[in-house]
Design a protein around this motif. Structure first.
Motif, PDB file in Angstrom:
ATOM      1  N   ALA A 650       0.831  -1.201   0.000  1.00  0.00           N
ATOM      2  CA  ALA A 650       0.000   0.000   0.000  1.00  0.00           C
ATOM      3  C   ALA A 650       0.869   1.255   0.000  1.00  0.00           C
ATOM      4  N   ALA A 651       1.976   1.208   0.753  1.00  0.00           N
ATOM      5  CA  ALA A 651       2.894   2.346   0.791  1.00  0.00           C
ATOM      6  C   ALA A 651       3.533   2.569  -0.581  1.00  0.00           C
ATOM      7  N   ALA A 652       3.915   1.470  -1.248  1.00  0.00           N
ATOM      8  CA  ALA A 652       4.494   1.585  -2.578  1.00  0.00           C
ATOM      9  C   ALA A 652       3.470   2.135  -3.564  1.00  0.00           C
ATOM     10  N   ASP A 653       2.222   1.684  -3.449  1.00  0.00           N
ATOM     11  CA  ASP A 653       1.160   2.186  -4.326  1.00  0.00           C
ATOM     12  C   ASP A 653       0.920   3.672  -4.100  1.00  0.00           C
ATOM     13  N   GLU A 654       1.009   4.115  -2.852  1.00  0.00           N
ATOM     14  CA  GLU A 654       0.787   5.518  -2.544  1.00  0.00           C
ATOM     15  C   GLU A 654       1.879   6.388  -3.155  1.00  0.00           C
ATOM     16  N   GLU A 655       3.139   5.931  -3.057  1.00  0.00           N
ATOM     17  CA  GLU A 655       4.231   6.677  -3.667  1.00  0.00           C
ATOM     18  C   GLU A 655       4.065   6.712  -5.184  1.00  0.00           C
ATOM     19  N   ALA A 656       3.629   5.597  -5.767  1.00  0.00           N
ATOM     20  CA  ALA A 656       3.401   5.559  -7.215  1.00  0.00           C
ATOM     21  C   ALA A 656       2.282   6.510  -7.616  1.00  0.00           C
ATOM     22  N   ARG A 657       1.253   6.593  -6.768  1.00  0.00           N
ATOM     23  CA  ARG A 657       0.145   7.510  -7.047  1.00  0.00           C
ATOM     24  C   ARG A 657       0.623   8.958  -7.011  1.00  0.00           C
TER      25      ARG A 657
END
Length: 815
Positions: A650-657
């Motif tokens: 989820a943290a990686a997805d947030e940075e990607a977002r």
């Protein structure tokens, strides 16, 4: 590894791909079925010294495999099959296909490569564990091929096969059952490839004595092979035209049998050609010269013993056509020979798209028969490509209804003979005369359109829901006036109101409870699955008990629940049971290496999809978990690690977002990050560093700040992805290692509780959810239909007219 049904089907159809280009299905099926036969009898001979099929030296599948890549492979295949045929008196049966035919298989190297690939596919199949009883894996494979061959062959050449689902109905309604003895006889005068005969004989616990006759030489050969593949080597299958040259006779009389099942060719126009002896078949009248339907029916009737029973598939025309056929039909009804009629859906059969029916004949107590039991099963089917197919629930419902003679509104009825004989019907058996299976007409209510309100008559038709949820109607509706009601809430809120109601939640809980209790009842049976288990008996016991438990449940159709079990059985459980039977619980649950499937056009290896993979390329370790998918192990034993991984992902997805937002905002043509995009339109550390050096040389502080922020974000994203990937790898390794630590009780809990029971609970409660969607759709339809009265429409019209008049006035136009 035990052979799974899904893998077997895949391999067999892959073998068809090797031949499909050079010939049509009616031809290449002979090659595939011959190889299947040779492989099966060769494997069986290795483990069963008492096999009735002798596999001589030089006549086995191993000999065919040894000929792989041989320049004379086609000729050698023919000779090997010839030796096998000679040793078993199967000349002109298993040697129908010519493996040395260049016009079909190609010349020279093309033939060698094609046949070498073909034999290699069959070499990967292992039938040593296949049995003639119990789990008929090979028989199912044969049915699978027959169905696909018939589909490809089309109407002109698809008549050699009766769909297995229809065969099951005939086999079950003809009267064969647990009390049927092995020495009782079953006969099919037009047996095709023999599938219908085998389905009928399989209803008897110890099998039956089988007789059949088939006109077409190639199809007769298929039937002979089919009998052997199903362990019925001694079945008596004769060749010839049943109507003109019946083979089961004594003098000028026909032999008689206990049971007859038949799917004859429809409406044959030349049935009398070559007919010299009638064999006493036309006592009740001679069928019309250009329609042979009743010729087959009367042949079956004459071939029955005094207490014999028959089930015959015929076109609907036999039920109502006039003239000679009407005379025959009337006499048969007066004699009481016709026990029942079952109307089937259209487009089930491969030789024709017209709807057909099953005519059930019964000589036992015929004179005392006072009616004909009719079923209209024409609505129960599922689309399968360009054909219709019966579902398990359709088969079970039809069979249960017929055998128990249960009358169901718009589905089944015992029609008195007096009604059939009434002058207005005049012995016409057309099913719609006696059963109206049409859906009730959805009538519009003019009063409701004028004055508003939903007619209570429409709500009363939903009584099955109100019986299941007694207080729900009062919750959703309020009285408008006598005979009419209004929705008590907005139409858009109806679904959530139903889902939130205590009665619906209780309904779902009860459905879940029924499944749990049913599963616990059979837990011992499931926990003790081993090599001696008979899968067909197992699923029959499970299915029948599930039906029984849900029969009294209001609203939830027991046959729909049964279908959920059967669909899951076909999709998953059958393969699971086969694995456990073949390898025991412990070995079946072990991870195995992913299989090499072949190579792509660039000669890169293609592997079976893996559940877990460590590394990449040729050195990667790929693991498949057939019985227990990794997610079940994770959910039960590694939930904490999965939660941590989910947080990292989820943290990686947030940075990607955030990075995507940054690109959208600042990586436009005039944006500060435009020059930092690489050739693929992405921001990378390399492209950002390069752009940052340029900005520093230009002393562009604004760009430097934006690029530095972007670089920090890219680094954070990369770091977050790296952490998530590392956590995933660590979790995968823990999962793989956990398999080796699982005990037998743990394995059984994962399969029985976490896989089978949990899935079935979800499927059955999903049926309950689907019911609410139907109810919501109907309520919304009624609510919207009567939402606006004629007064509302008049008021709206007046407003629009007034608005138009103002606009015209503003433009200086007089109305």
């Amino acid at each position: 590894m035990a052979l799974k049904k899904s893998d077997l089907y895949s391999s067999l159809w892959k073998s068809c791909d090797e031949l499909r280009g050079g010939m049509d299905a009616s031809q290449y099926k002979d090659y595939i079925l011959t190889l299947l036969f040779v492989k099966y009898v060769s494997d069986k001979a290795k483990v069963d010294r008492n096999s009735l099929i002798e596999v001589p030296a030089g006549g086995s599948f191993d000999d065919m495999l040894a000929a792989k890549s041989d320049p004379e492979i086609g000729d050698k295949f023919n000779k090997i099959i010839g030796k096998l045929a000679e040793a078993n008196n199967l000349r002109n049966v298993i040697d129908q296909a010519d493996f040395n035919a260049p016009e079909k298989l190609g010349n020279g190297k093309e033939m060698v490569d094609r046949l070498s690939k073909l034999v290699a596919i069959f070499a990967d199949l292992d039938f040593r564990g296949s049995r003639a009883e119990g789990d008929d894996l090979l028989g199912d494979a044969y049915e699978y091929l027959m169905r696909h061959f018939a589909t490809e062959a089309g109407k002109s050449k698809g008549q050699f096969y009766t769909p297995a689902e229809v065969s099951r109905i005939l086999a079950k309604v003809v009267g064969i059952g647990k009390e049927t003895r092995q020495d009782e006889t079953v006969y099919d005068p037009a047996c095709g490839s023999g599938s219908l005969l085998l389905k009928a004989a399989a209803e008897a616990p110890r099998g039956m004595t089988i007789y059949g006759q088939e006109k077409d030489n190639a199809t007769w050969a298929l039937s002979k092979m089919n009998m052997i593949l199903h362990g019925n080597e001694i079945a008596d299958i004769q060749k010839g035209d049943t109507l003109t040259s019946p083979q089961f006779t004594h003098g000028n009389q026909l032999d008689t049998f206990d049971y007859i099942v038949m799917n004859p060719p429809f409406s044959v126009k030349s049935w009398r050609n070559g007919l010299d002896v009638e064999y006493g078949r036309f006592e009740y009248g001679t069928p019309p010269e250009k329609n042979g339907d009743y010729a087959f029916l009367l042949h079956a009737l004459t071939s029955l013993k005094s207490r014999g029973k028959a089930a015959i598939i015929l076109p609907h025309g036999v039920l109502f056509r006039g003239n000679a056929e009407a005379t025959i039909r009337t006499k048969l009804l007066k004699q009481g020979f016709i026990k029942g009629i079952i109307g089937l859906p259209a487009n089930l059969f491969y030789g024709t798209g017209i709807p057909a029916c099953i005519v059930v004949l019964d000589k036992e107590n015929a004179q005392a028969r006072t009616g004909v039991f009719m079923i209209d099963a024409s609505k129960g089917f599922i689309k399968d490509g360009n054909k219709n197919r019966l579902r398990d629930q359709d088969i079970h419902k039809t069979v249960d209804t017929f055998n128990r003679q249960v009358e169901i509104d718009r589905f089944s009825r015992m029609v008195p003979m007096a009604e059939i004989a009434d002058p207005k019907n005049d012995y016409n058996l057309n099913i719609p005369r006696y059963i109206d299976s049409s859906e009730p007409e959805d009538l519009q209510d003019l009063n409701a359109h004028i004055h508003g309100g939903i007619p209570n008559r429409d709500l009363d038709l939903l009584s099955a829901y109100w019986d299941a949820f007694p207080s729900l109607r009062d919750q959703l509706f309020v009285a408008n006036r006598a005979g009419y009601s209004d929705l008590a809430l907005d139409v858009a809120q109806v679904q959530q109101a139903i889902l939130d109601s205590a009665e619906f939640k209780n309904f779902k809980d009860k459905a879940r409870g029924h499944v749990v209790q049913w599963f616990e009842t059979h837990r011992d049976q499931l926990e003790t699955i081993d090599a001696a288990t008979v899968p067909n008996d197992l699923i029959t016991a499970l299915g029948d008990d599930l039906l029984k438990r849900f029969k009294p449940v209001a609203l939830l159709a027991e046959y729909a629940v049964y279908q959920q079990l059967m669909s899951y059985w076909h999709d998953t459980m059958h393969d699971d049971v086969a694995l456990i039977m073949g390898e025991d619980w412990m070995d079946a649950a072990k991870p195995r290496a992913s299989r090499l499937l072949g190579y792509d056009k660039n000669k890169k290896p293609k592997y079976e999809d893996a559940h877990l993979q460590f590394g990449t390329g040729a050195k990667a370790e790929r693991y498949v978990m057939d019985l227990i998918p990794p997610e079940l192990v994770v959910a039960r034993y590694l939930a904490g690690e999965q939660a941590q991984l989910d947080d990292l992902a989820a943290a990686a997805d947030e940075e990607a977002r955030k990075l995507e937002v940054l690109i959208e905002e600042q990586a436009t043509e005039d944006g500060l990050l435009w020059d930092a995009l690489d050739d693929k339109g992405k921001l990378t550390q390399k492209s950002l560093n390069a752009a940052l050096r340029v900005a520093k040389n230009d002393d562009d502080d604004e760009a430097i700040e934006a690029l530095a922020d972007a670089l920090a974000l890219v680094k954070r994203e990369a770091s977050a992805k790296k952490k998530a990937k590392a956590a995933q790898s660590a979790l995968d390794l823990k999962v793989l290692n956990r398999y080796s630590d699982l005990s037998i009780p743990e394995l059984k809990a994962l399969v029985l509780d976490d896989k089978w029971q949990k899935t079935l609970i979800s499927r059955v409660t999903g049926e309950a959810d689907a019911l609410t969607l139907d109810l919501v759709a109907r309520i919304q339809q009624l609510g919207e239909r009567y939402a606006s009265t004629t007064k509302d429409l008049d008021d709206e019209l007046a407003k629009l007219e007034s608005r138009v008049a103002r606009h015209l006035s503003d433009m200086g136009v007089q109305p």
